[in-house]
Design an enzyme around this catalytic site. Sequence first.
Site, mmCIF file in Angstrom:
data_model
loop_
_atom_site.group_PDB
_atom_site.id
_atom_site.type_symbol
_atom_site.label_atom_id
_atom_site.label_comp_id
_atom_site.label_asym_id
_atom_site.label_seq_id
_atom_site.Cartn_x
_atom_site.Cartn_y
_atom_site.Cartn_z
ATOM 1 N N TYR A 79 -5.976 15.602 -9.916
ATOM 2 C CA TYR A 79 -5.181 14.639 -10.673
ATOM 3 C C TYR A 79 -4.094 15.289 -11.525
ATOM 4 O O TYR A 79 -2.917 14.933 -11.432
ATOM 5 C CB TYR A 79 -6.099 13.797 -11.563
ATOM 6 C CG TYR A 79 -5.346 12.779 -12.390
ATOM 7 C CD1 TYR A 79 -4.795 11.657 -11.800
ATOM 8 C CD2 TYR A 79 -5.185 12.951 -13.767
ATOM 9 C CE1 TYR A 79 -4.092 10.714 -12.543
ATOM 10 C CE2 TYR A 79 -4.489 12.020 -14.521
ATOM 11 C CZ TYR A 79 -3.948 10.909 -13.904
ATOM 12 O OH TYR A 79 -3.246 9.988 -14.642
ATOM 13 N N LYS A 87 0.357 15.134 -11.213
ATOM 14 C CA LYS A 87 1.346 14.640 -12.169
ATOM 15 C C LYS A 87 2.416 15.698 -12.455
ATOM 16 O O LYS A 87 3.591 15.362 -12.676
ATOM 17 C CB LYS A 87 0.654 14.193 -13.456
ATOM 18 C CG LYS A 87 -0.283 12.999 -13.263
ATOM 19 C CD LYS A 87 0.439 11.797 -12.675
ATOM 20 C CE LYS A 87 -0.441 10.576 -12.592
ATOM 21 N NZ LYS A 87 0.253 9.405 -12.024
ATOM 22 N N ASN A 124 3.735 2.791 -10.676
ATOM 23 C CA ASN A 124 2.537 2.860 -11.506
ATOM 24 C C ASN A 124 1.273 3.194 -10.716
ATOM 25 O O ASN A 124 0.347 3.782 -11.262
ATOM 26 C CB ASN A 124 2.346 1.527 -12.237
ATOM 27 C CG ASN A 124 0.977 1.388 -12.854
ATOM 28 O OD1 ASN A 124 0.673 1.992 -13.879
ATOM 29 N ND2 ASN A 124 0.109 0.586 -12.213
ATOM 30 N N THR A 154 -9.090 1.997 -18.838
ATOM 31 C CA THR A 154 -8.859 1.285 -17.584
ATOM 32 C C THR A 154 -9.963 1.643 -16.591
ATOM 33 O O THR A 154 -10.788 2.532 -16.831
ATOM 34 C CB THR A 154 -7.506 1.664 -16.949
ATOM 35 O OG1 THR A 154 -7.535 3.048 -16.564
ATOM 36 C CG2 THR A 154 -6.356 1.443 -17.922
ATOM 37 N N ASP A 166 0.879 -1.169 0.000
ATOM 38 C CA ASP A 166 0.000 0.000 0.000
ATOM 39 C C ASP A 166 0.912 1.214 0.000
ATOM 40 O O ASP A 166 1.585 1.495 0.998
ATOM 41 C CB ASP A 166 -0.891 -0.006 1.237
ATOM 42 C CG ASP A 166 -1.823 1.198 1.312
ATOM 43 O OD1 ASP A 166 -1.641 2.155 0.533
ATOM 44 O OD2 ASP A 166 -2.725 1.199 2.164
#
Length: 243
Positions: A166, A170, A88, A201, A61
């Site tokens: 999000y 990044k 990832n 996904t 985790d």
Amino acid sequence: MSEQKVALVTGANKGIGFEIAAGLGASGFSVGVGARDSVRREEAVSRLRERGVDAFGVALDVTDDSSVAAAAAAVEERCGRLDSLVNNAGITGGMPQNPTGVDLDIVRSVVETNVLGVIRVTNAMLPLLLRSPSPRIVNLSSSVGSLTRQAGAGSATTTGPVAVAYAPSKTFLNAVMLQYVQELAGTGVLVNAACPGFVATDLNGHRGIRTPEQGAATAIRLATLPDGGPTGGFFEDDGVIPW
């Protein structure tokens, strides 16, 4: 110590992470499948082994210090070193994420996984990576983290919908990566960021237009770079992504 190269992929029980693990396994790596859920983790290991991959499960985790420390100890006990780490694991935090109305707890949770999780795992695994003759670190980033593309063509949203948790996570991740590049200069560790593209996904409700196999390709290439390859780069299938 075995001559077989060893990789660890976080969030490898499904989607892009699973295909990265499969691709590295096909390249001859022994691959650790890092995942929180024990059932999904072992199912992924079984599926990879059916495809001929030397896979093993790693309970992990990325948001938990003790879990990450235990994962590093497990990899050390089993393999003695690590040759490639692919960070990832990541979350979007759900949509919409308009900056004027976003729940700050969502922003915190996304940064905790997408940025702090990468730092946590990388630092725990770094001693094992430094035992490798050709250590590689790959961070799964996204073109939505490119400030150039976000502000390009006269539009602040040219790369996708507004995602105040999000997308900036990044950008933050890319900036953190460059700090690692500076500190690890001269060690042989190559650190790069990979954008998988808009892949179908669970992360995006399978709205993507690329397959997980296609999305995994750049990360696999960066995780298997030869000595003297690039470091501190931000890449997609078509080449370099502008910062």
